[in-house]
Design a protein around this motif. Structure first.
Motif, short mmCIF file in Angstrom:
data_model
loop_
_atom_site.label_atom_id
_atom_site.label_comp_id
_atom_site.label_asym_id
_atom_site.label_seq_id
_atom_site.Cartn_x
_atom_site.Cartn_y
_atom_site.Cartn_z
N PRO A 277 11.65 9.80 -0.16
CA PRO A 277 13.01 10.01 -0.64
C PRO A 277 13.13 9.96 -2.17
N VAL A 278 12.15 9.34 -2.83
CA VAL A 278 12.11 9.32 -4.29
C VAL A 278 11.20 10.46 -4.75
N ARG A 279 11.76 11.39 -5.51
CA ARG A 279 10.96 12.49 -6.03
C ARG A 279 10.30 12.11 -7.35
N THR B 18 6.25 8.79 -12.54
CA THR B 18 5.55 8.92 -11.27
C THR B 18 6.28 9.97 -10.44
N PHE B 19 5.51 10.90 -9.91
CA PHE B 19 6.05 11.98 -9.08
C PHE B 19 5.48 11.79 -7.67
N HIS B 20 6.36 11.81 -6.67
CA HIS B 20 5.96 11.50 -5.31
C HIS B 20 5.84 12.76 -4.47
N ALA B 21 4.92 12.73 -3.51
CA ALA B 21 4.70 13.85 -2.61
C ALA B 21 5.93 14.06 -1.72
N HIS C 132 0.87 -1.17 0.00
CA HIS C 132 0.00 0.00 0.00
C HIS C 132 0.91 1.21 0.00
N SER C 133 0.70 2.11 -0.95
CA SER C 133 1.59 3.27 -1.07
C SER C 133 1.55 4.10 0.20
N SER C 134 2.71 4.60 0.57
CA SER C 134 2.83 5.40 1.79
C SER C 134 2.64 6.89 1.54
N TRP C 135 2.82 7.31 0.30
CA TRP C 135 2.73 8.73 -0.04
C TRP C 135 1.80 8.91 -1.23
N ASP C 136 1.23 10.10 -1.31
CA ASP C 136 0.50 10.47 -2.53
C ASP C 136 1.50 10.48 -3.70
N GLN C 137 0.98 10.10 -4.86
CA GLN C 137 1.78 10.10 -6.09
C GLN C 137 0.89 10.55 -7.23
N VAL C 138 1.50 11.11 -8.24
CA VAL C 138 0.78 11.34 -9.49
C VAL C 138 1.60 10.72 -10.61
N GLY C 139 0.89 10.04 -11.50
CA GLY C 139 1.52 9.45 -12.67
C GLY C 139 1.24 10.30 -13.88
N LEU C 140 2.16 10.29 -14.81
CA LEU C 140 2.00 11.03 -16.06
C LEU C 140 2.12 10.07 -17.23
N GLY D 13 8.77 20.49 -11.78
CA GLY D 13 7.79 20.89 -10.77
C GLY D 13 6.38 20.92 -11.33
N SER D 14 6.22 20.56 -12.60
CA SER D 14 4.88 20.54 -13.22
C SER D 14 3.91 19.65 -12.46
N ALA D 15 4.41 18.64 -11.78
CA ALA D 15 3.55 17.70 -11.05
C ALA D 15 3.00 18.29 -9.75
N ASP D 16 3.61 19.36 -9.25
CA ASP D 16 3.21 19.89 -7.94
C ASP D 16 1.73 20.28 -7.89
N GLY D 17 1.25 20.93 -8.93
CA GLY D 17 -0.16 21.32 -8.96
C GLY D 17 -1.08 20.11 -8.99
N TRP D 18 -0.66 19.04 -9.65
CA TRP D 18 -1.47 17.82 -9.71
C TRP D 18 -1.45 17.09 -8.37
N LEU D 19 -0.31 17.12 -7.68
CA LEU D 19 -0.27 16.55 -6.33
C LEU D 19 -1.19 17.32 -5.39
N ALA D 20 -1.22 18.64 -5.53
CA ALA D 20 -2.13 19.47 -4.72
C ALA D 20 -3.58 19.14 -5.04
N ARG D 21 -3.88 18.94 -6.33
CA ARG D 21 -5.24 18.59 -6.72
C ARG D 21 -5.65 17.25 -6.12
N LEU D 22 -4.75 16.28 -6.14
CA LEU D 22 -5.04 14.97 -5.54
C LEU D 22 -5.33 15.13 -4.06
N LYS D 23 -4.55 15.93 -3.37
CA LYS D 23 -4.76 16.16 -1.95
C LYS D 23 -6.12 16.79 -1.68
#
Length: 167
Positions: free
Chosen positions: A72-74, A65-68, A42-50, A151-161
């Motif tokens: 340690p993996v960005r 995949t971009f991690h919240a 089970h994933s420990s962090w929010d992630q967004v895939g592109l 950093g393009s994924a940051d807005g999508w991570l915020a949307r997921l949150k």
């Protein structure tokens, strides 16, 4: 995803967050069940895939995949066959090579596995060429922080949150 020869690989559910010039963004909330033969988690962090935007297949042989923050993996980019949508499912064949940006830096991983699988599973020359060229271009883009690795994924991570229920 599958591995070459239609062997099963990672499967998980996500939520389509939207699309932009880079492609289709998929949210994978913390706690999501992910499974492949021999491993479940089970994933420990929010992630967004592109899923890269439709275009020249020679430039689409990857899934990112971009991690919240806190992981340690960005960024983790799988070299794949050009991904495609099959209804609500994204399909691609994982070609072993990965570009990773983590606390150790930016690097290509699993080159040994890629070399071994070329022989064991008989990857066609054009597939080897695609994965090799794609890993080199993605490595350069991630290192230089070029879009979508800027950093393009940051807005999508915020949307997921925002989509997660409060609690």
């Amino acid at each position: 995803m599958t591995k070459w020869g239609d062997r099963p690989h990672w499967q998980f559910e996500g939520v389509l967050l939207g699309s932009d010039e880079h492609g289709d963004w998929i949210g994978i909330p913390a706690g999501s069940h992910m499974a492949r033969p021999g491993m479940e988690l089970h994933s420990s962090w929010d992630q967004v895939g592109l899923v890269p935007a439709v275009g020249d297949d020679a430039e689409r042989g990857w899934l990112a995949t971009f991690h919240a923050e806190g992981n340690p993996v960005r960024t983790y980019v799988d070299m794949t066959t050009p991904p495609s949508w099959d209804g609500a499912v994204v399909r691609a064949v994982d070609l072993d090579l990965d570009v990773i940006d983590d606390d150790r830096g930016v690097f290509v991983d699993d080159e040994d596995e890629f070399a071994e699988h070329q022989v064991r599973y008989g990857y066609p020359p054009e597939v080897v060429a695609l994965a090799s060229a794609t890993s080199a271009s993605i490595l350069a883009a991630v290192t230089a922080q070029q879009a979508p690795f800027d950093g393009s994924a940051d807005g999508w991570l915020a949307r997921l949150k925002e989509l997660r229920p409060a609690g």
